[in-house]
Enzyme design. Structure first.
Site, PDB file in Angstrom:
ATOM      1  N   GLU A  10      40.885  44.546  99.706  1.00 29.41           N
ATOM      2  CA  GLU A  10      41.483  45.346 100.767  1.00 29.41           C
ATOM      3  C   GLU A  10      40.593  45.390 102.003  1.00 29.41           C
ATOM      4  O   GLU A  10      39.426  44.992 101.960  1.00 29.41           O
ATOM      5  CB  GLU A  10      41.772  46.771 100.285  1.00 29.41           C
ATOM      6  CG  GLU A  10      40.540  47.553  99.872  1.00 29.41           C
ATOM      7  CD  GLU A  10      40.887  48.867  99.187  1.00 29.41           C
ATOM      8  OE1 GLU A  10      42.008  49.028  98.676  1.00 29.41           O
ATOM      9  OE2 GLU A  10      40.005  49.745  99.144  1.00 29.41           O
ATOM     10  N   HIS A  23      33.179  51.951  96.353  1.00 29.90           N
ATOM     11  CA  HIS A  23      33.524  52.447  97.687  1.00 29.90           C
ATOM     12  C   HIS A  23      34.242  53.789  97.607  1.00 29.90           C
ATOM     13  O   HIS A  23      34.740  54.187  96.548  1.00 29.90           O
ATOM     14  CB  HIS A  23      34.420  51.438  98.416  1.00 29.90           C
ATOM     15  CG  HIS A  23      35.730  51.188  97.733  1.00 29.90           C
ATOM     16  ND1 HIS A  23      35.880  50.273  96.716  1.00 29.90           N
ATOM     17  CD2 HIS A  23      36.963  51.739  97.920  1.00 29.90           C
ATOM     18  CE1 HIS A  23      37.138  50.258  96.308  1.00 29.90           C
ATOM     19  NE2 HIS A  23      37.819  51.144  97.022  1.00 29.90           N
ATOM     20  N   ARG A  47      38.486  54.830  88.865  1.00 30.56           N
ATOM     21  CA  ARG A  47      37.784  55.980  89.434  1.00 30.56           C
ATOM     22  C   ARG A  47      36.528  56.230  88.602  1.00 30.56           C
ATOM     23  O   ARG A  47      36.613  56.419  87.383  1.00 30.56           O
ATOM     24  CB  ARG A  47      38.717  57.194  89.402  1.00 30.56           C
ATOM     25  CG  ARG A  47      38.207  58.416  90.139  1.00 30.56           C
ATOM     26  CD  ARG A  47      39.152  59.596  89.971  1.00 30.56           C
ATOM     27  NE  ARG A  47      40.475  59.331  90.520  1.00 30.56           N
ATOM     28  CZ  ARG A  47      41.603  59.490  89.857  1.00 30.56           C
ATOM     29  NH1 ARG A  47      41.598  59.877  88.590  1.00 30.56           N
ATOM     30  NH2 ARG A  47      42.752  59.241  90.427  1.00 30.56           N
ATOM     31  N   HIS A  76      37.678  48.273  92.406  1.00 28.90           N
ATOM     32  CA  HIS A  76      38.882  47.536  92.031  1.00 28.90           C
ATOM     33  C   HIS A  76      38.506  46.254  91.306  1.00 28.90           C
ATOM     34  O   HIS A  76      37.555  45.563  91.709  1.00 28.90           O
ATOM     35  CB  HIS A  76      39.709  47.190  93.271  1.00 28.90           C
ATOM     36  CG  HIS A  76      40.071  48.378  94.100  1.00 28.90           C
ATOM     37  ND1 HIS A  76      40.682  49.499  93.587  1.00 28.90           N
ATOM     38  CD2 HIS A  76      39.908  48.618  95.426  1.00 28.90           C
ATOM     39  CE1 HIS A  76      40.878  50.376  94.553  1.00 28.90           C
ATOM     40  NE2 HIS A  76      40.413  49.869  95.676  1.00 28.90           N
TER      41      HIS A  76
END
Length: 322
Positions: A120, A178, A198, A103
């Site tokens: 997050e 991740h 992605r 991200h």
């Protein structure tokens, strides 16, 4: 209108890698056997939560914010974010491995997508034996080395794998590569953002037989290529006491293991408070009303709640803006 504790209808998301645990474990009304996400509290455009209880049932979260702003969000939160709700809350069921992804930070997300970045955290609610996460690299790599492994289809050789059990908690800051592994169900707390790059998807095809889109070039400038051991979260599990898990600029999350009636003073917090129930059930009360919560449910209490009383035997994640 007195602002009372709110529940919201879950927004269920079909995913290539999803399963059925959101129904079989958490009781969500899924309609497919590849349901991967339940968005519990969202103001992402196109996916805005609606109240499911009380006099304001069927009101959208955005309409609540527009009408009640500081009373709902808190003065300092409203001054910082305006009418944009800063947190996105999810439950995730990964029957298969998710794609390896990253991200962007706030600056890059703003420049490219006019969006927040996506910091997050994950709280593992259930994990099949042997389940693993990918969190970061297993060594320092260069951008060129990373690209070569992508080209050779060997990028997984660079990944750091972490076996997980219930209660394990991970902080995923922007830039950290991740992936959630197969067999894991977790609670996710993040900035309000749906921006994901992605980078590797195990060459899987979707139900139409197509490879999913990759964001290889966009990810290159978003990735932190250093190996860092900064993701596993230690926290206190002492009963009826606040165990701080994450305290970052975007959200604070505490763990509560409630076994007796507990009162939390929030008058000075100047923020809304969210509770995610990971086990058990309880009654959550504020001066404006009470609400039942059980495993797999989420409750939002407005900033003007002042005190919160919890009665029952329950494990909760408490989320607010510091």
């Amino acid at each position: 209108m007195s602002l009372y504790p709110f529940k919201f209808d879950p927004i269920l998301k079909e995913r290539l890698w999803g399963g059925t645990k959101l129904n079989t474990v958490l009781g969500k009304p899924i309609t497919t056997d590849i349901t991967g996400e339940s968005w519990e509290l969202s103001a992402v455009p196109g996916d805005i939560s609606e109240v499911s209880n009380g006099a304001l049932a069927n009101t959208s979260l955005q309409a609540l914010i527009d009408e009640y702003n500081e009373a709902l969000l808190g003065k300092k939160v409203y001054e910082r974010f305006g009418n944009e709700f800063p947190i996105l809350i999810k439950f995730i069921d990964a029957k298969q491995d998710l794609s390896i992804q990253v991200h962007p930070n706030d600056a890059l997300a703003k420049e490219r997508h006019n969006s927040f970045g996506k910091t997050e955290m994950w709280y593992i609610m259930q994990a099949d034996e042997g389940s693993e996460l990918i969190v970061g690299f297993n060594k320092n790599v260069t951008k060129e080395e990373y690209q070569k492994h992508l080209d050779d289809n060997t990028v997984t050789d660079l990944m750091n794998y972490e076996k997980v059990t219930e209660g394990d908690t991970f902080f995923i800051n922007t830039g950290k590569i991740h992936a959630i592994g197969a067999g894991i169900m977790l609670a996710e707390i993040q900035q309000t953002s749906d921006v994901t790059y992605r980078v590797y998807d195990f060459n899987r095809k979707d139900k139409e037989g197509n490879l999913r889109e990759l964001h290889t070039e966009m990810a290159l400038d978003a990735i932190d290529y250093e190996k860092k051991d900064d993701f596993k979260v230690a926290y206190s599990k002492e009963p009826n006491a606040c165990g701080t898990m994450v305290d970052c600029p975007y959200f604070t999350t505490n763990y509560w293991n409630i076994t007796e009636t507990t009162v939390i003073e929030v008058k000075e917090r100047d923020s809304f408070t969210i509770f995610m129930c990971t086990k058990g059930e309880a009654t959550i009360s504020s001066p404006a009303g009470s609400i039942e919560i059980k495993r797999g449910e989420t409750v939002l209490l407005p900033a003007n709640s002042e005190t919160i009383t919890i009665e029952g035997a329950v494990e909760l994640l408490e989320v607010y803006i510091s």
